[in-house]
Every structure is written in C-alpha cells, then in structure tokens.
Write a protein that holds these residues in place. Structure first.
Motif, PDB file in Angstrom:
ATOM      1  N   ASN A  70       1.185  -0.759  -0.287  1.00 45.31           N
ATOM      2  CA  ASN A  70       0.025   0.213  -0.059  1.00 45.31           C
ATOM      3  C   ASN A  70       0.950   1.444   0.384  1.00 45.31           C
ATOM      4  O   ASN A  70       0.431   2.575  -0.883  1.00 45.31           O
ATOM      5  N   GLU A  71       1.846   1.237   0.655  1.00 45.33           N
ATOM      6  CA  GLU A  71       2.600   2.388   0.833  1.00 45.33           C
ATOM      7  C   GLU A  71       3.297   2.651   0.135  1.00 45.33           C
ATOM      8  O   GLU A  71       3.581   3.963  -0.609  1.00 45.33           O
ATOM      9  N   LEU A  72       4.168   1.390  -1.049  1.00 42.57           N
ATOM     10  CA  LEU A  72       4.483   1.894  -2.725  1.00 42.57           C
ATOM     11  C   LEU A  72       3.986   1.938  -3.824  1.00 42.57           C
ATOM     12  O   LEU A  72       4.670   1.904  -4.545  1.00 42.57           O
ATOM     13  N   GLY A  73       2.618   1.950  -3.023  1.00 43.93           N
ATOM     14  CA  GLY A  73       1.317   1.913  -4.648  1.00 43.93           C
ATOM     15  C   GLY A  73       1.383   0.605  -5.437  1.00 43.93           C
ATOM     16  O   GLY A  73       0.911   0.363  -6.630  1.00 43.93           O
ATOM     17  N   ALA A  74       1.672  -0.756  -5.197  1.00 41.45           N
ATOM     18  CA  ALA A  74       1.839  -1.792  -5.590  1.00 41.45           C
ATOM     19  C   ALA A  74       0.275  -2.245  -5.071  1.00 41.45           C
ATOM     20  O   ALA A  74      -0.073  -2.953  -4.503  1.00 41.45           O
ATOM     21  N   THR A  75      -0.074  -2.706  -6.728  1.00 40.32           N
ATOM     22  CA  THR A  75      -1.480  -3.792  -6.441  1.00 40.32           C
ATOM     23  C   THR A  75      -1.744  -4.619  -5.870  1.00 40.32           C
ATOM     24  O   THR A  75      -0.958  -5.273  -6.764  1.00 40.32           O
ATOM     25  N   THR A  91       6.497  -7.338  -3.768  1.00 47.04           N
ATOM     26  CA  THR A  91       6.419  -5.649  -2.771  1.00 47.04           C
ATOM     27  C   THR A  91       7.671  -5.957  -3.278  1.00 47.04           C
ATOM     28  O   THR A  91       8.725  -4.300  -2.895  1.00 47.04           O
ATOM     29  N   GLY A  92       8.949  -6.390  -3.002  1.00 47.68           N
ATOM     30  CA  GLY A  92      10.174  -6.793  -3.073  1.00 47.68           C
ATOM     31  C   GLY A  92      10.397  -6.007  -4.753  1.00 47.68           C
ATOM     32  O   GLY A  92      11.651  -5.160  -4.397  1.00 47.68           O
ATOM     33  N   ALA A  93       9.926  -5.929  -5.770  1.00 49.06           N
ATOM     34  CA  ALA A  93      10.422  -5.355  -7.031  1.00 49.06           C
ATOM     35  C   ALA A  93       9.607  -3.921  -6.399  1.00 49.06           C
ATOM     36  O   ALA A  93      10.528  -2.816  -7.186  1.00 49.06           O
ATOM     37  N   TYR A  94       9.181  -3.673  -5.882  1.00 45.76           N
ATOM     38  CA  TYR A  94       8.751  -2.190  -6.152  1.00 45.76           C
ATOM     39  C   TYR A  94       9.873  -1.518  -5.207  1.00 45.76           C
ATOM     40  O   TYR A  94      10.264  -0.602  -5.470  1.00 45.76           O
ATOM     41  N   LEU A  95       9.937  -1.912  -4.095  1.00 39.70           N
ATOM     42  CA  LEU A  95      10.653  -1.450  -3.310  1.00 39.70           C
ATOM     43  C   LEU A  95      12.658  -1.364  -3.631  1.00 39.70           C
ATOM     44  O   LEU A  95      12.935  -0.588  -3.151  1.00 39.70           O
ATOM     45  N   ALA A  96      13.057  -2.288  -4.573  1.00 39.46           N
ATOM     46  CA  ALA A  96      14.047  -2.054  -4.916  1.00 39.46           C
ATOM     47  C   ALA A  96      14.362  -1.066  -5.783  1.00 39.46           C
ATOM     48  O   ALA A  96      14.876  -0.203  -5.920  1.00 39.46           O
ATOM     49  N   LYS A  97      12.908  -0.672  -6.558  1.00 42.42           N
ATOM     50  CA  LYS A  97      13.131   0.192  -7.886  1.00 42.42           C
ATOM     51  C   LYS A  97      13.104   1.581  -7.030  1.00 42.42           C
ATOM     52  O   LYS A  97      13.960   2.401  -7.197  1.00 42.42           O
ATOM     53  N   LYS A  98      12.008   1.135  -5.828  1.00 47.57           N
ATOM     54  CA  LYS A  98      12.236   2.509  -4.315  1.00 47.57           C
ATOM     55  C   LYS A  98      13.557   3.190  -4.617  1.00 47.57           C
ATOM     56  O   LYS A  98      13.660   3.780  -4.187  1.00 47.57           O
ATOM     57  N   LEU A  99      14.422   1.941  -3.615  1.00 45.28           N
ATOM     58  CA  LEU A  99      15.506   2.091  -2.874  1.00 45.28           C
ATOM     59  C   LEU A  99      16.934   2.089  -3.632  1.00 45.28           C
ATOM     60  O   LEU A  99      17.802   2.781  -3.146  1.00 45.28           O
TER      61      LEU A  99
END
Length: 201
Positions: A70-75, A91-99
C-alpha cells in the motif's frame, strides 16, 4: 553504489542469515547463467542484482507485506491475496525500484516481480532468476537437485540452442511446481498457469 555495498544493505534489510545465504546462492547462479548466455558486464551485474534483491522483503510478515504494498502503490489483486507466499515478489520489486533505482531497470524489476509465480511470455531475465531461485546450491530437495542437473547439462551441451533449452527447462520447472501445489491442495496463482501454457505455444 557499488555491488558490495548493495550486498551489505540487502543483508542488513533481510536480517536473516539463512535466507540471505539462499540469496547469495541465487546471485551465484545468476552469475553462472550470465556467463552461459554470454552477457556483457552490465547485463551480468544487472542479472546478479536481480538475484541479490529478489527476496528483499521475504522476511516481512503477511500484514507487513500488505502494508508495504500500500505504501509503495503496488496493487495486490484478488488472485495474489489468495497466495500470501507470493506477496514478496510484488513488494520486493517495488521496494528495489524505490531504494536502488540505479540497479533496478525494467528487466530487473520484472525478474523480481515474477520470480515466484512466473507469468505469460517471460523475458530472459525473468526466466533466469526464476530458475536460479529454484536450483541454487543450498536447495537440497530432490526436485531442485534434479532440475539443477537438467538445467546445466542442457545449457552447457555443445551446439545446443540455449534459448530453446531454457524454455524446455522452464516448462519442466513449472510442471514440477504445479504438480506439488496440486498435491498439497494449494491455490494456484493464474500467472503460474499462464507461464506454463505460454511455453506450449
């Protein structure tokens, strides 16, 4: 950020020696597979980064995974909600992209995003990380050991079409996964079925 620093950050974030040992095994497999497919240094580094980061959120609880999505905007769609074991690929994909945007291009994002379920018409990076995760040396299940043997004997055979052999081994891996999930009475994510069926075209 150099690769050794990325490794230290992923290790600290996971904070689980056993799971990080698995991650290092997957990273090593990615390096070996990059060599087999004759990737240049940039592509090899990218594939290894995908292997290193693929389980970056694996140690979070289901609730933490959903909150992070939810925090990362991942549906999290309704099929994924029925498969909590797959939350970490999203979540891993979206967090890796962010960090780590310098390491997470579209290919790396996709490889992390689909390393558990697979998907229809997977890219080369997605297939390689999926299989590296399956066969890394610390996995000692009989199915993993057999697939590891099949994978490298097929890809390293002189004169073999590596891409055709890769698809054949992917199909074998998915067949094993689906068979085990059916035996265990698990809900199968539609993406996994699509991954298998797309290899039969």
């Amino acid at each position: 950020m150099d690769f050794s620093t990325l490794k230290k950050e992923v290790e600290a974030r996971m904070n689980n020696p056993k799971k990080f040992t698995h991650v290092l095994g997957v990273t090593d497999e990615c390096e070996r597979l990059a060599g087999i497919f004759k990737m240049n240094e940039y592509d090899k580094r990218s594939l290894m980064a995908a292997g290193l980061m693929h389980d970056i959120t694996k140690t979070l609880s289901e609730t933490e995974q959903l909150n992070l999505a939810n925090e990362l905007g991942a549906t999290v769609d309704k099929e994924t909600k029925r498969c909590p074991k797959t939350f970490h690929q999203l979540t891993g994909a979206y967090l890796a992209k962010k960090l780590y945007p310098d390491y997470t291009d579209e290919r790396v994002f996709g490889a992390i995003r689909w390393h558990t379920t697979g998907r229809e018409d997977m890219t080369l990076f997605e297939k390689l990380v999926y299989l590296a995760d399956y066969v890394e040396i610390n996995r000692q299940y009989s199915e993993c050991k057999l697939l590891r043997e099949h994978l490298y004997s097929a890809l390293e055979e002189k004169g073999a079409d590596k891409y055709e052999e890769l698809d054949r081994i992917m199909l074998e891996a998915l067949n094993i996964t689906l068979s085990l999930m059916i035996q265990d009475g698990e809900y199968i994510h539609p993406a996994t079925v699509s991954a298998r069926n797309s290899l039969l075209k």
